[in-house]
Design a protein around this motif. Structure first.
Motif, short mmCIF file in Angstrom:
data_model
loop_
_atom_site.label_atom_id
_atom_site.label_comp_id
_atom_site.label_asym_id
_atom_site.label_seq_id
_atom_site.Cartn_x
_atom_site.Cartn_y
_atom_site.Cartn_z
N VAL A 41 0.83 -1.20 0.00
CA VAL A 41 0.00 0.00 0.00
C VAL A 41 0.87 1.25 0.00
O VAL A 41 2.03 1.23 0.39
CB VAL A 41 -0.97 0.03 1.20
N GLU A 43 0.60 5.78 -1.44
CA GLU A 43 -0.03 6.74 -2.34
C GLU A 43 0.68 6.75 -3.69
O GLU A 43 1.70 6.08 -3.89
CB GLU A 43 -0.01 8.12 -1.69
N GLU A 187 -3.98 -2.64 -8.30
CA GLU A 187 -5.17 -1.78 -8.22
C GLU A 187 -6.32 -2.34 -9.07
O GLU A 187 -6.91 -1.62 -9.88
CB GLU A 187 -4.84 -0.35 -8.68
N HIS A 220 -4.24 1.50 -2.82
CA HIS A 220 -4.16 2.59 -1.85
C HIS A 220 -5.42 2.63 -0.99
O HIS A 220 -5.58 3.52 -0.16
CB HIS A 220 -3.96 3.94 -2.55
N LEU A 261 -2.14 7.61 6.94
CA LEU A 261 -2.95 6.91 5.93
C LEU A 261 -4.25 6.40 6.52
O LEU A 261 -5.32 6.58 5.96
CB LEU A 261 -2.17 5.72 5.35
N ASP A 469 -5.24 10.47 -4.06
CA ASP A 469 -4.85 9.61 -2.95
C ASP A 469 -5.64 9.98 -1.70
O ASP A 469 -6.15 11.09 -1.56
CB ASP A 469 -3.35 9.75 -2.68
#
Length: 589
Positions: A41, A43, A187, A220, A261, A469
C-alpha cells in the motif's frame, strides 16, 4: 511446500531522464508465502506498482532500470530462480504460466480488435500448447468460474461490449487460466463501482481458497486491505516504512505515515464533520429540477435511423438550498454524471425543467446561457484533463473572468487570481507555472479556484476526489466544506464512494437506471435505507477494520439491466413515497 514462494531483497529501480535520475524504488525487501495475500500500500508515486513491474521485468519496457536486488521465486519444479537474472525465453514461460498479473484498467489491457474468446485462447495455446477448440472450451469454463453471466456468448464478444466489472472478470480469468502459483493484482478494483468491487474481492477470495494461489495485492484503499490481506507492506517515496500482519497494522500502526494513511480513510458511519444545517435553510432554493429527462438515440443501418434510446436520466426531480450539499450516488451508468452535465446545459435535456435562482434555464439562447453559467460551475473528476497544459495557472484561473468580465484590467485579473489561489491553499507565486508542475491534489485545487472565479451559487462536483490519494482526498474535501461555510456555496456532489458522500452531504439521492430510487437526509438514507438498491450499495462498502472481515453477508454478482429500450417503450417510473419526514423511496418492484 515449505518456505516463501517469493522473496524480494534490496530491490532498487530508477528512471533516467535528460537532466536527472529518479530513484523510484530503494532497497525494498518482502516475501510472500504460498496461499498468502500480501498487500503493498501507499499513495501515488510511492513505488508500489513499479515494484510489481520490476518483479516480472516489465519495468524495463517502461524505461526503468533495475539497479540492484534479488527476487527469488520457487518454481513448480521446486527450483528457486532469481527472476531478475532469468533470460527472456525462461522469463516468458514464467509470466502467465507461473506468475500472472491483473492490471488496474481492463479496457487498456485487452486487445480491442480481438474477441474475448480469442484473447483467452491465445494464453492457453501459447503456454500450454492446447489446440484452438480445446483452448476455447477451457476459456469458457474459466469464465463460468469467475461468474461472468452468459459466459458462452461472451467468448464471441469484443471488450467494448462488456461493462467495466465484466472486463475485469475477463482479466482475472485470463490471469488464472494457467493456474499460476502467484497472482499480482495492481489496483484491480480502483476503477470499479463499490458493488462491482465487492463482487471482485469476493471472487478473488473464493478462487484463492480453491487454488491456493498466493496474491500480491497493490492498492491505496485501506478498506480493501482490511477485507483481503494477511500481511501489509507500507511504501512511501520508494521505500518500505512499515510491514506487519494486517490486524497488527490496523490496531497499532507504528510509523507516522501509516497512522496518517489510516486516519485519512473515510469511514462509513463516522458522520459529517460539519453537520450544521445548510446556510440557506428556509430561503428559496437556488436550484429546482423538475421531471428531468435525458435520452440518447441509438442509430443503426445505412440511413442511421433511430431504432432505440438510451434512457440515461428518467423523471428526476429535486431542489437545492443555498449552502446545501446534495449527494448524488450510484454505480457507473446510473445517470448521475449525465444529470450533472444536463444541469450545466453541457448537454440538452430531452424533457423537464431546470431553474437556477428562480430563473428557468431551459430554452435560453447562447448569450443568456453564458450569463447563467456565472451562477453554476463544474469541477470534473480528472484535474489534469480539465486544465489546458498550454495555459499557465494565471490564464486558466482567469479564463472565465476574461469571458464574463472583460472590463477587468490585466492587473485586476492577476490580483483576483492570486487571491483565489490563496483561498484554496496555494501560493501566489504559482500563477506563472503550468499544470504539469503540480501534483494531482494541487491541480484539483486549481480547478476549484477556477470554478470560484465567477462567485457562483452552485458547483456541480463530478467525482472530484476519486482520482486522488486518500490523504490528498481528505484535504480537498476539507477545503470544499470550508468554502461552503464561508461562501454559502451549494454543491451537487456526484460520487460512488458512500463514505465520501456521507461526509459531504446534507441530503442524498440514490440513482439507479436513470431514476432516483431514494431521497432524504444523509442520516436517514445511509442509516435507515429503504430501497433494496441502497441497501446493496451500503453492504458493498469495504470496512477498514480487519476484525470485521467476513462479518457481512456475501454480495452476489448480478447484472444491471440495460438502459437501452426500443422506441415507444419507456421504463416504468415508480413514484417516490414519503416513508418518514423528508425521506422518500420508490416501492420495491
Amino acid at each position: 511446500m515449505t518456505g516463501p514462494l517469493l522473496t524480494v531483497e534490496g530491490l532498487s529501480v530508477s528512471f533516467r531522464s535528460r537532466d536527472r535520475i529518479i530513484r523510484a524504488v530503494r532497497g525494498l525487501s518482502f516475501s510472500v508465502a504460498p496461499g498468502e495475500t500480501l498487500a503493498i500500500v501507499g499513495e501515488s508515486g510511492s513505488g508500489k506498482s513499479v515494484s510489481a513491474l520490476a518483479i516480472l521485468r516489465l519495468v524495463e519496457r517502461e524505461g526503468g532500470t533495475i539497479d540492484g536486488g534479488t527476487a527469488a521465486f520457487r518454481r513448480r519444479s521446486g527450483r528457486i530462480d532469481d527472476l531478475l537474472l532469468l533470460d527472456e525465453p525462461t522469463l516468458r514461460h514464467v509470466r502467465g504460466n507461473e506468475i500472472s498479473m491483473v492490471f488496474q484498467e481492463p479496457m487498456t489491457s485487452l486487445n480491442p480488435v480481438l474477441t474475448i474468446g480469442e484473447q483467452l485462447a491465445e494464453v492457453l495455446m501459447l503456454h500450454r500448447q492446447l489446440g484452438r477448440t480445446a483452448a476455447l472450451a477451457e476459456a469458457g469454463d474459466m469464465l463460468h468460474k469467475v461468474r461472468l453471466p452468459d459466459a458462452a456468448r461472451r467468448l464471441g464478444q469484443f471488450p467494448h461490449e462488456l461493462s467495466g466489472g465484466m472486463r475485469q472478470r475477463v482479466m482475472i480469468a485470463m490471469a488464472l487460466l494457467c493456474r499460476p502459483t502467484l497472482l499480482i493484482a495492481d489496483e484491480p478494483t480502483t476503477a470499479l463501482d463499490v458493488t462491482v468491487q465487492a463482487e471482485i474481492l469476493a471472487l478473488i477470495r473464493r478462487l484463492q481458497s480453491e487454488t491456493g494461489t498466493a496474491i500480491i495485492f497493490i492498492t491505496h484503499d485501506m478498506g480493501v486491505v482490511a477485507e483481503l490481506a494477511d500481511r501489509v507492506v507500507v511504501m512511501r517515496d520508494g521505500e518500505k516504512v512499515e510491514s506487519a500482519e494486517t490486524r497488527t497494522l490496523f490496531g497499532a500502526p507504528r510509523h507516522p505515515y501509516t497512522r496518517t494513511l489510516l486516519a485519512a480513510v473515510p469511514r462509513l458511519g463516522a458522520g459529517r464533520s460539519a453537520a450544521a444545517p445548510p446556510a440557506g435553510d428556509g430561503e428559496a432554493p437556488v436550484l429546482v429540477v423538475d421531471r428531468l429527462v435525458k435520452r440518447f438515440p441509438v442509430r443503426k443501418g445505412l440511413l442511421r435511423r433511430t431504432v432505440a434510446q438510451v434512457h440515461a436520466v428518467e423523471d428526476v426531480s429535486f431542489m437545492l438550498a443555498r449552502g446545501e450539499t446534495l449527494g448524488l450516488v450510484g454505480e457507473s451508468g446510473c445517470g448521475k454524471s449525465t444529470t450533472g452535465r444536463t444541469l450545466m446545459r453541457l448537454i440538452e435535456p430531452t424533457a423537464g425543467s431546470i431553474a437556477i435562482a428562480g430563473r428557468a434555464v431551459d430554452g435560453l439562447g447562447r448569450t443568456a446561457l453564458r450569463a447563467m453559467r456565472r451562477d453554476i460551475q463544474m469541477i470534473f473528476q480528472d484535474p489534469y484533463a480539465s486544465l489546458n497544459p498550454r495555459l499557465s495557472v494565471l490564464q486558466s484561473v482567469t479564463e472565465p473572468l476574461a469571458i464574463h468580465e472583460p472590463a477587468l484590467s490585466r492587473d485586476e485579473r492577476r490580483e483576483r487570481a492570486g487571491a483565489l489561489l490563496e483561498r484554496v491553499g496555494l501560493a501566489r507565486d504559482c500563477l506563472d507555472r503550468y499544470p504539469h508542475q503540480f501534483s494531482g491534489g494541487q491541480r484539483q485545487r486549481l480547478c476549484i479556484a477556477r470554478a470560484l472565479s465567477l462567485k457562483p451559487r452552485i458547483i456541480i462536483a463530478d467525482e472530484p476526489v476519486s482520482a486522488l490519494d486518500v490523504s490528498i482526498r481528505a484535504q480537498v474535501l476539507d477545503l470544499m466544506q470550508e468554502l461552503q461555510r464561508d461562501l454559502g456555496l451549494a454543491y451537487v456532489f456526484i460520487s460512488h464512494d458512500m463514505a465520501v458522500i456521507e461526509r459531504m452531504s446534507h441530503r442524498v439521492a440514490v440513482m439507479y437506471l436513470g431514476q432516483i430510487v431514494e431521497l432524504g437526509s444523509a442520516d436517514s438514507v445511509l442509516r435507515r435505507p429503504a430501497h433494496p438498491y441502497t441497501r446493496r450499495l451500503l453492504a458493498s462498502v469495504p470496512i477498514p477494520d480487519p476484525a470485521l472481515r467476513g462479518s457481512r453477508p456475501a454480495i452476489e454478482a448480478r447484472e444491471i439491466p440495460s438502459p437501452v429500450r426500443k422506441l415507444g417503450d419507456p421504463p416504468v417510473v415508480a413514484p417516490l413515497v414519503e416513508i418518514a419526514p423528508g425521506h422518500f423511496a420508490q416501492a420495491a418492484a
